[in-house]
Design a protein around this motif. Structure first.
Motif, PDB file in Angstrom:
ATOM      1  N   LYS A  13      40.942  30.021  38.592  1.00 29.41           N
ATOM      2  CA  LYS A  13      39.849  30.726  39.258  1.00 29.41           C
ATOM      3  C   LYS A  13      39.196  31.660  38.259  1.00 29.41           C
ATOM      4  N   VAL A  90      42.896  32.309  47.354  1.00 25.26           N
ATOM      5  CA  VAL A  90      42.555  30.900  47.201  1.00 25.26           C
ATOM      6  C   VAL A  90      43.369  30.065  48.189  1.00 25.26           C
ATOM      7  N   THR A  95      38.374  32.311  49.148  1.00 20.26           N
ATOM      8  CA  THR A  95      37.496  32.025  48.023  1.00 20.26           C
ATOM      9  C   THR A  95      37.891  30.676  47.440  1.00 20.26           C
ATOM     10  N   GLU A  96      36.915  30.027  46.819  1.00 24.41           N
ATOM     11  CA  GLU A  96      37.163  28.679  46.310  1.00 24.41           C
ATOM     12  C   GLU A  96      37.738  28.720  44.907  1.00 24.41           C
ATOM     13  N   PRO A  97      38.625  27.783  44.577  1.00 23.44           N
ATOM     14  CA  PRO A  97      39.080  27.724  43.191  1.00 23.44           C
ATOM     15  C   PRO A  97      37.967  27.198  42.293  1.00 23.44           C
ATOM     16  N   THR A  98      38.039  27.527  41.014  1.00 24.99           N
ATOM     17  CA  THR A  98      37.037  27.006  40.078  1.00 24.99           C
ATOM     18  C   THR A  98      37.405  25.583  39.678  1.00 24.99           C
ATOM     19  N   THR A  99      38.672  25.370  39.353  1.00 31.35           N
ATOM     20  CA  THR A  99      39.127  24.003  39.106  1.00 31.35           C
ATOM     21  C   THR A  99      40.517  23.844  39.718  1.00 31.35           C
TER      22      THR A  99
END
Lengths: 415, 280
Positions: A13, A90, A95-99
C-alpha cells in the motif's frame, strides 16, 4: 480445514505524502493551476513534474504475505508507523491496496475505534442500534442481543439519556459492549482496549477470549504485550511495512523486544533549517549502562554557539511515551556553556531510579536560568527498559501504578 | 451464523480496482445501515430545537410569502389564472428538495468522515441517506401545498396522477448533482463555498418565483439547459393543470440532462470512492 481463512499475497500500500502542504486534500486552485500550466506549455511537462517532487512516495505496507487459519488468534505487533493500522484498514476494506491481493472467507467485522458512528445527540438506546448497523449487524440481530449488550455495558439507568451526557467511561463501555456482541467469523480489533478502567479492560479481554474460544478468527493489534500474550496464539511482527517475524506469539514478542532494544542508543540530529537562537543543541545521543535496578543513563549533547549569548547549563528530562514528565536531572546550575567557543560537547550521566519496563523519552533543555530558556529539544530520543527492577517478579508492571518501583523492606511485628 | 459453515462462504477477494462485482451486492447487504443513517439524520435534525419539525414548514412557507409579494403583487408577473401562492409553491417544493439535497449531500461525506475512515460500507449509502432526509422534508412541506389548495378551493385535474413521475425526476436530479458534489467536496473543500452559492443563485435562475412562460419563446430551449427548469415545469403542469402547458422540447432537454447528471454522477462517485478513506 487446511484452506486458510485469510490469505494475503504480496500486499503493498502506497501513500503519497506532500512535504509542504499541510492538508491532505488538494485545493481546486492547485488542480486548475496545474492543468493550466500543462495546457500552456505542453513541452515543459517535465518541469511541472519537477515542481511536484516535494511529493514523496511512502510504502506503508511493502510486499506483505501471510496466511491465517480458522480459529487463529493473531497478535499484530510493531512500532508506531510499522504499518499495523494500514494492514487492518486494507483487510477491512476501508482502503484499497496498491498491489497484491487478499482472499477472505467469511464475514469480517472490524473494530478500529470504539464507538464509531456514535452520535452524541442520540440516546444510549438509539446509539446501540446505530452503532450495531455501522458494524454490520441487522436490526433483528441487534434486537435479539439488546438486553445482553445493555447488561454488559452496565448502563440500564441511562438508556434514554443522550450519550453526550454520559461519562467517558460509560460511553466507552457502551461502545465496546455493542462491538463485543458482533458475531463475525473474523474479528479485526485495533488497540481498543487502551481505553476504560483496568477492571473494564479485564472484562473486555475476557469477552474476546470467549469469542475466540468459539472458533472465531481474531486479528488483534495492541501495544500491550501482556494482553497480546494472554489472548493470541500466534503473531505477526511488522517493521517498516514488512513482516519480519510470524509464528508463535512468544517468538514474535521476543523478536519485537529485540528489534526495539537494538535502537536503544537512539540519537537525534538537528535538521539544518530553523535556527532561531544564539545557542543551539545540534546532537543528542543516549546510552544505557548497567542492569536493573542499577541503570545509568548517559546523555551526550552537542551544542553550537552561533552568536553572542549568556553562558548556560543543561537540564535533562525523562518522560513517558505520552509526554508526561517523570523526572528532571540538573547536574549543576553553574553556567558551564560559555560563548567563548563555538562547539560544545557535554556528557551527563544520570543514575536512574528503579523504573518499570517501558519506553521513555528524553528532552534536553539549555538555558542560563530556570526562567531563561535558550534552546529546548522536546522528546528527542527514546530508550526502553525491558526488565523489571524487582528481580524474580512474575507479574507484569503497569504504568497506572507509577513508573518507579522503590526498593522496600518489610518487617513483621507480632504484637 | 455458525462459524463452521465458513467453507460454504463466498470468497471475498480484495485487490486494487477489483471491487466492482461485490459492490452492488454489498449495497443491498448494507441497506439497513442506509435506513439507520437516514433515521439518525432525521432524529438529530431537529433535536434541541423548540419547535422541531415545524421548521420544515416555516422555511418554505415564508419564502413562498415573500416570493408571492415580490413577484406576484409588486412585479405583477402573470400566473395564468392560478392563485400566485400556489404557482410559487408548486415550484418551491421541488426546488427546496433539490437545494436541500445538494447542501446535505455535499457535506454528508465530510460530516461522516469518522465512519468512512474506520468502517467499510458502500460509500454511496451516505449521500443517498442525505437525500432521504431531504425527501422527508419535501413530503412534510407538501402539507403546505395541500393547505393552500384547500384555502383557495383549488381542485387539481387528472394530471396530478402523473406527479410521482416528476417526483422521480426530481430525485434523479438531486441524486446526480448530489453525488457529484459529495465526491468533489471530499477532495476539494472549495465546494463547501460553491454549493451555498449554487443554491442561492439557482433559486433566481430557476422558474421558482415566476412561471417559465414569461421567458421569451426563442430563449426557452436554452433556458431548459438548467435541468431544474424541466422538473419545475413538470411539477407545475401536473399540479396546476388547466391552462398550464408543458414546453416539450425544453422538457426533454432537461430530462436528458438530468439523466446525464445521474449517470455521470454515479460513475464519478464510484471512481473516486476508493480513495475517500485516504483523502478525507
Amino acid at each position: 480445514m487446511s484452506d486458510p481463512i485469510i490469505s494475503v499475497e504480496n500486499l503493498s500500500k502506497k501513500y503519497t505524502i506532500g512535504h509542504q502542504r499541510q492538508q491532505g486534500y488538494t485545493t481546486l486552485r492547485d488542480s486548475i493551476a496545474n492543468s493550466a500550466k500543462k495546457l500552456l506549455n505542453p513541452f515543459r511537462q517535465k518541469k511541472v513534474k519537477d515542481a511536484d517532487t516535494n511529493l514523496e512516495e511512502f510504502w506503508a505496507l511493502n510486499d506483505v504475505s501471510f496466511d491465517i487459519n480458522q480459529g487463529d488468534r493473531i497478535g499484530i505487533i510493531g512500532r508506531n508507523g510499522a504499518g499495523k493500522s494500514t494492514l487492518l484498514k486494507v483487510l477491512s476494506r476501508i482502503t484499497e491496496p496498491t498491489t497484491g491481493s487478499i482472499r477472505i472467507k467469511g464475514r469480517v467485522a472490524s473494530l478500529l475505534e470504539v464507538g464509531t458512528g456514535f452520535h452524541p445527540e442520540l440516546t444510549g438506546r438509539e446509539n446501540i442500534f446505530l452503532n450495531g448497523a455501522v458494524l454490520g449487524m441487522g436490526k433483528l440481530e441487534i434486537q435479539r442481543k439488546f438486553d445482553e449488550i445493555v447488561e454488559f455495558a452496565e448502563v440500564i439507568k441511562f438508556l434514554d439519556t443522550p450519550v453526550k451526557r454520559y461519562s467517558s467511561g460509560m460511553y466507552v463501555r457502551l461502545a465496546f459492549a455493542v462491538a463485543a456482541h458482533l458475531e463475525p467469523e473474523i474479528l479485526i480489533v485495533d488497540e481498543v482496549l487502551a481505553v476504560g478502567d483496568a477492571q473494564f479492560q479485564k472484562k473486555c479481554l475476557g469477552k474476546m477470549k470467549s469469542v475466540a474460544g468459539e472458533g472465531r478468527t481474531i486479528l488483534f493489534v495492541s501495544h500491550n504485550m501482556a494482553a497480546i500474550n494472554t489472548l493470541c496464539s500466534s503473531g505477526l511482527v511488522l517493521k517498516q511495512g514488512k513482516v519480519v517475524c510470524s509464528g508463535s506469539i512468544s517468538n514474535c514478542i521476543a523478536t519485537y523486544d529485540l528489534e526495539s532494544s537494538q535502537d536503544r542508543a537512539a540519537t537525534w540530529k538537528r535538521s539544518s533549517d530553523k535556527v532561531t537562537s544564539s545557542l543551539i543543541i545540534t546532537e543528542i545521543g543516549i546510552n544505557l549502562h548497567g542492569k536493573q535496578p542499577d541503570i545509568k543513563l548517559e546523555v551526550n549533547v552537542c551544542l553550537e554557539s552561533l552568536s553572542q549569548h549568556k553562558s548556560a547549563h543543561l537540564a535533562i528530562e525523562v518522560l513517558n511515551t505520552i509526554g508526561m514528565s517523570i523526572m528532571q536531572a540538573i547536574p549543576t546550575t553553574e553556567n558551564y556553556i560559555t560563548a567563548d567557543r563555538s562547539q560544545h560537547s557535554v556528557n551527563i550521566t544520570i543514575q536512574l531510579p528503579p523504573l518499570i519496563p517501558e519506553r521513555y523519552l528524553v528532552s534536553v533543555w539549555v538555558g542560563s536560568h530556570n526562567t531563561e530558556t535558550i534552546d529546548w529539544v522536546k522528546e528527542a530520543v527514546m530508550f526502553e527498559i525491558n526488565e523489571s527492577p524487582t528481580l524474580g517478579r512474575s507479574f507484569p508492571h503497569h504504568s497506572e501504578h507509577g513508573y518507579i518501583v522503590p526498593a522496600s523492606t518489610v518487617e513483621i511485628l507480632n504484637v | 451464523m455458525d462459524p463452521k459453515t465458513t467453507d460454504s462462504q463466498p470468497i471475498l477477494i480484495i485487490a486494487a480496482g477489483k471491487t466492482e462485482q461485490q459492490y452492488w451486492k454489498d449495497l443491498w447487504r448494507y441497506r439497513e445501515l442506509f435506513y439507520f443513517l437516514a433515521w439518525r439524520d432525521i432524529l438529530v435534525r431537529y433535536k434541541q430545537t423548540e419547535i422541531g419539525i415545524a421548521w420544515a414548514l416555516i422555511r418554505p412557507f415564508l419564502t413562498m410569502v415573500v416570493f408571492t409579494i415580490v413577484f406576484g403583487n409588486l412585479a405583477k408577473l402573470p400566473s395564468a389564472g392560478v392563485p400566485y401562492p400556489i404557482l410559487v409553491f408548486s415550484a418551491m417544493l421541488p426546488w427546496q428538495f433539490f437545494a436541500n439535497s445538494l447542501s446535505e449531500c455535499s457535506n454528508s461525506l465530510i460530516s461522516n468522515s469518522n465512519l468512512i475512515s474506520k468502517v467499510y460500507f458502500p460509500r454511496l449509502i451516505v449521500p443517498l441517506s442525505a437525500i432521504v432526509v431531504s425527501f422527508v422534508d419535501f413530503m412534510i412541506s407538501g402539507i403546505i401545498l395541500l393547505g393552500l389548495m384547500a384555502y383557495y378551493n383549488y381542485v387539481p385535474s387528472w394530471r396530478i396522477l402523473v406527479l410521482p413521475v416528476f417526483i422521480s425526476i426530481a430525485c434523479a436530479a438531486s441524486i446526480g448533482a448530489g453525488l457529484w458534489l459529495a465526491a468533489l467536496t471530499v477532495k476539494y473543500r472549495d465546494f463547501r463555498f460553491v454549493v451555498p452559492f449554487i443554491v442561492q443563485l439557482g433559486l433566481y435562475i430557476s422558474p421558482v418565483g415566476f412561471s417559465s412562460n414569461i421567458i421569451p419563446s426563442q430563449w426557452r430551449f436554452i433556458y431548459a439547459l438548467n435541468p431544474m427548469v424541466g422538473v419545475i415545469d413538470g411539477f407545475r403542469w401536473s399540479i396546476l393543470g388547466g391552462e398550464t402547458t408543458l414546453y416539450l422540447p425544453g422538457f426533454l432537454l432537461s430530462l436528458g440532462l438530468v439523466f446525464l447528471l445521474l449517470i455521470t454522477g454515479i460513475f464519478h462517485f464510484r471512481k473516486t470512492e476508493r480513495t475517500f478513506a485516504d483523502v478525507i
